[in-house]
Write a protein that holds these residues in place. Sequence first.
Motif, PDB file in Angstrom:
ATOM      1  N   GLY A   1       0.857  -1.184   0.000  1.00 40.86           N
ATOM      2  CA  GLY A   1       0.000   0.000   0.000  1.00 40.86           C
ATOM      3  C   GLY A   1       0.884   1.221   0.000  1.00 40.86           C
ATOM      4  N   PHE A   2       0.448   2.291  -0.668  1.00 41.71           N
ATOM      5  CA  PHE A   2       1.287   3.470  -0.779  1.00 41.71           C
ATOM      6  C   PHE A   2       0.432   4.727  -0.863  1.00 41.71           C
ATOM      7  CE2 PHE A   2       0.703   1.336  -4.813  1.00 41.71           C
ATOM      8  CZ  PHE A   2       0.175   2.324  -5.639  1.00 41.71           C
TER       9      PHE A   2
ATOM     10  N   GLY B   1       5.646  11.010   1.018  1.00 40.14           N
ATOM     11  CA  GLY B   1       5.089   9.771   0.494  1.00 40.14           C
ATOM     12  C   GLY B   1       5.594   8.586   1.281  1.00 40.14           C
ATOM     13  N   GLY B   2       4.890   7.477   1.146  1.00 39.96           N
ATOM     14  CA  GLY B   2       5.310   6.269   1.832  1.00 39.96           C
ATOM     15  C   GLY B   2       4.735   5.032   1.177  1.00 39.96           C
ATOM     16  N   ARG B   3       5.409   3.937   1.402  1.00 31.43           N
ATOM     17  CA  ARG B   3       4.968   2.638   0.879  1.00 31.43           C
ATOM     18  C   ARG B   3       5.319   1.601   1.929  1.00 31.43           C
ATOM     19  NH1 ARG B   3       4.463  -0.086  -4.349  1.00 31.43           N
ATOM     20  NH2 ARG B   3       5.146  -2.242  -4.161  1.00 31.43           N
TER      21      ARG B   3
ATOM     22  N   SER C   1       9.491   9.214   1.919  1.00 39.88           N
ATOM     23  CA  SER C   1      10.188  10.358   1.334  1.00 39.88           C
ATOM     24  C   SER C   1       9.575  11.660   1.822  1.00 39.88           C
ATOM     25  CB  SER C   1      10.137  10.295  -0.193  1.00 39.88           C
ATOM     26  OG  SER C   1       8.806  10.458  -0.639  1.00 39.88           O
ATOM     27  N   LEU C   2      10.426  12.653   1.946  1.00 45.07           N
ATOM     28  CA  LEU C   2      10.019  14.018   2.281  1.00 45.07           C
ATOM     29  C   LEU C   2      10.689  14.940   1.280  1.00 45.07           C
ATOM     30  CD1 LEU C   2      10.616  13.989   6.142  1.00 45.07           C
ATOM     31  CD2 LEU C   2       8.410  13.925   4.981  1.00 45.07           C
TER      32      LEU C   2
ATOM     33  N   VAL D   1      15.075  10.576   1.407  1.00 44.41           N
ATOM     34  CA  VAL D   1      14.397   9.325   1.080  1.00 44.41           C
ATOM     35  C   VAL D   1      15.014   8.185   1.877  1.00 44.41           C
ATOM     36  CG1 VAL D   1      13.835   7.702  -0.774  1.00 44.41           C
ATOM     37  CG2 VAL D   1      13.963  10.143  -1.276  1.00 44.41           C
ATOM     38  N   SER D   2      14.174   7.328   2.396  1.00 45.36           N
ATOM     39  CA  SER D   2      14.619   6.108   3.055  1.00 45.36           C
ATOM     40  C   SER D   2      13.883   4.946   2.393  1.00 45.36           C
ATOM     41  CB  SER D   2      14.288   6.153   4.543  1.00 45.36           C
ATOM     42  OG  SER D   2      14.565   4.900   5.139  1.00 45.36           O
ATOM     43  N   THR D   3      14.628   3.973   1.875  1.00 43.07           N
ATOM     44  CA  THR D   3      13.994   2.847   1.186  1.00 43.07           C
ATOM     45  C   THR D   3      14.483   1.527   1.762  1.00 43.07           C
ATOM     46  OG1 THR D   3      15.685   2.752  -0.544  1.00 43.07           O
ATOM     47  CG2 THR D   3      13.765   4.129  -0.974  1.00 43.07           C
TER      48      THR D   3
END
Length: 189
Positions: free
Chosen positions: A90-91, A106-108, A136-137, A154-156
């Motif tokens: 979900g995102f 944003g986020g996932r 992400s910001l 961003v952090s992934t």
Amino acid sequence: DVAGELDDVGDALKSVKVRFSHSDYQHTEFEGAVPGTTFSNTGYEGRIDAVHNRIGPFDGAFGVQVINFDFSALGEEGFLPRTNTRSYAGFAFEQTKLDAWTLQFGGRIEGTRVHADDDPAFGPAATRDFTTGSFSLGALYQLSPDYVVALSAVSTQRPPNYQELYADGPHLATGIFEIGDRNLDVEKS
């Protein structure tokens, strides 16, 4: 592949996009006239993206994605056991404007299960479950109509795939010997 989009869905949504694909791929590699290894990849992927109407100061989108596929490389050049990969995600993405500034985030979040069947050449059956998140910001500043300065963080996270976990043998099509590691953890950046 099937895809469709609805616009002006109602008071809450501007648009909804739906995509679904199914694949049933197989090929056999031959040693002369003798079949050597049969590669098979069967599965599906579905995704729904929805763009919502403005909620207070926010514009944005959200959605879900589902993936499920079975892979096998059976025969003389098989380099991993039969595997199944399932993923549910979900995102969301939102942005708001404040004068010359645009703030975005944003986020996932994703759950992935990678299973390998029991195989005498590759070891006992194993299943790995992973939960990953990416965020992400961003901030954009409009210097002029033609120029924008942007800053983002961003952090992934990414789970290991079936080859990274369970491979153990020569992959002749790529010219390498692949060695997986059943203990791999989530990759972070």
